[in-house]
Write an enzyme that holds these catalytic residues in place. Sequence first.
Site, mmCIF file in Angstrom:
data_model
loop_
_atom_site.group_PDB
_atom_site.id
_atom_site.type_symbol
_atom_site.label_atom_id
_atom_site.label_comp_id
_atom_site.label_asym_id
_atom_site.label_seq_id
_atom_site.Cartn_x
_atom_site.Cartn_y
_atom_site.Cartn_z
ATOM 1 N N LYS A 208 -100.575 -22.832 7.966
ATOM 2 C CA LYS A 208 -100.079 -21.831 6.892
ATOM 3 C C LYS A 208 -100.117 -20.647 5.989
ATOM 4 C CE LYS A 208 -97.154 -25.961 7.058
ATOM 5 N NZ LYS A 208 -97.553 -27.081 6.925
HETATM 6 C C1 LIG Z 1 -97.495 -28.694 7.494
HETATM 7 C C2 LIG Z 1 -96.118 -29.264 6.665
HETATM 8 C C3 LIG Z 1 -96.248 -30.833 6.735
HETATM 9 C C4 LIG Z 1 -97.064 -31.528 6.142
HETATM 10 O O1 LIG Z 1 -98.793 -30.484 6.428
HETATM 11 P P1 LIG Z 1 -100.455 -31.206 6.157
HETATM 12 O O2 LIG Z 1 -100.877 -30.372 5.792
HETATM 13 O O3 LIG Z 1 -100.106 -30.535 8.281
HETATM 14 O O4 LIG Z 1 -99.976 -32.576 6.412
HETATM 15 C C5 LIG Z 1 -95.517 -30.854 5.646
HETATM 16 N N1 LIG Z 1 -93.821 -30.526 5.611
HETATM 17 C C6 LIG Z 1 -94.049 -29.459 5.987
HETATM 18 C C7 LIG Z 1 -92.385 -28.592 6.264
HETATM 19 C C8 LIG Z 1 -95.110 -28.486 6.862
HETATM 20 O O5 LIG Z 1 -94.306 -27.780 7.507
#
Ligand SMILES: *Cc1c(COP(=O)(O)O)cnc(C)c1O
Length: 427
Positions: A208
């Site tokens: 992210k």
């Molecule tokens: C990455 C992501 C998640 C989940 O986040 P994690 O921290 O990996 O559990 C949820 N929704 C979207 C759209 C994502 O890209």
Amino acid sequence: MFNSDKNFRRFENKIWLSSPTMHGDELKYVTEAYETNWMSTVGENINEVERLIAGKVGVRYAVALSAGTASLHLAVKLAGEVMYGQHEIGKGALRQQRIFCSDVTFGATVNPVVYEGGIPVFIDSERDTWNMDPVALDKAFEVYPEVKVIVVAHLYGTPGKIDEIRSIATAHGAVIVEDAAESLGATYKGKQTGSFSNYGCISFNGNKIITGSSGGMFLTDSKADAEKVRKWSTQSREAAPWYQHEELGYNYRMSNVIAGVVRGQIPYLEEHVAQKKAIYMRYKEGLKDLPVQMNPYDEKNSEPNFWLSCMTIDKDAMCRQVRGEQESLYISEPGKSCPTEILEALAKYNAEGRPIWKPMHVQPIFRMNPFITREGNGRRKTTAHLDGGCVDVGMDIFQRGLCLPSDNKMTAAEQNQVIGIIRSCFM
Ligand SMILES: *Cc1c(COP(=O)(O)O)cnc(C)c1O
């Protein structure tokens, strides 16, 4: 058709889709946690990241959790309890209720609905931002007027039409769980994504825009909601001298070590966004005379965080491509290409792209779930191929689109070669 005569050199260091970018402060805060022995789910780093993120996003409360998915789970559970009342323990807060969900997104957006016993009803995307289509959402309320919860994601860091979605939700007495996992730092009409509903969720997963290696957060303006989520995330202990439980608990709290990494990253959010934006703009410029379009956004009302740069190939520049459940085939054609061919060409030179999120309504696990488009009940095609535009918007984006290498450590020279490789696919 990919022209392999063009002599590109293989990237010595892999060009990642989006990898962690550390700056040094992360280690300082992790070391601090170590040296003071706050190696637990309590500590200064956690308090600070909650304070800093709440300030940045513009919400009153932030609760640091182990993952974005954990935050979505507790947000969905909370929304379920608020809308449908207390439930029998372990039966799921959503109790077989239909819940409207984004269709083109990561599975983690919608899985929590199922954890809580709900039935995701997928809402098609719109062309302007690739996010949930307010027109289709309106249609969905005609078909299922009883729905009380909407889970909406901002894809690839591009804000969706959250204002319109919010007024439709309000008109029908529904609440929104806002999945801003990919869009931290993006704004819509000057307001941060994640702050448009009482249940905002962000992620600090490794790829992210900023990361803790893992982690997530629940965002809200409600003190009671923040306290509830904090309690659930730490095994739902009551204020008793022993372990007393009235509610189901979860082990979802963020670790103070992870929070140290997040704390070190927070000051660099704006820098990362600027780097990602520069990458998007270089692609836009470098690909402008090809029959392709960058992922669109509302230039008047929104400022994305440009987490991933994506593109779609114009319909008449697509070579034939067939995607089954597990594999893909295409037929090369001069002057045309397809996502599979471009992804293969990039991989050949050690650069990582990715297909667009495959829409949820064509995922085998959700094959029985309803799907709503602007026209009403959607037609479903599980084995997708281009056959004259009878597919829905989400499937069309999946067929013709791909995510481009968007790592903020990619140099301009490296990106120029990536652009060159893409261009050579249309020879
Ligand atoms: C990455 C992501 C998640 C989940 O986040 P994690 O921290 O990996 O559990 C949820 N929704 C979207 C759209 C994502 O890209």
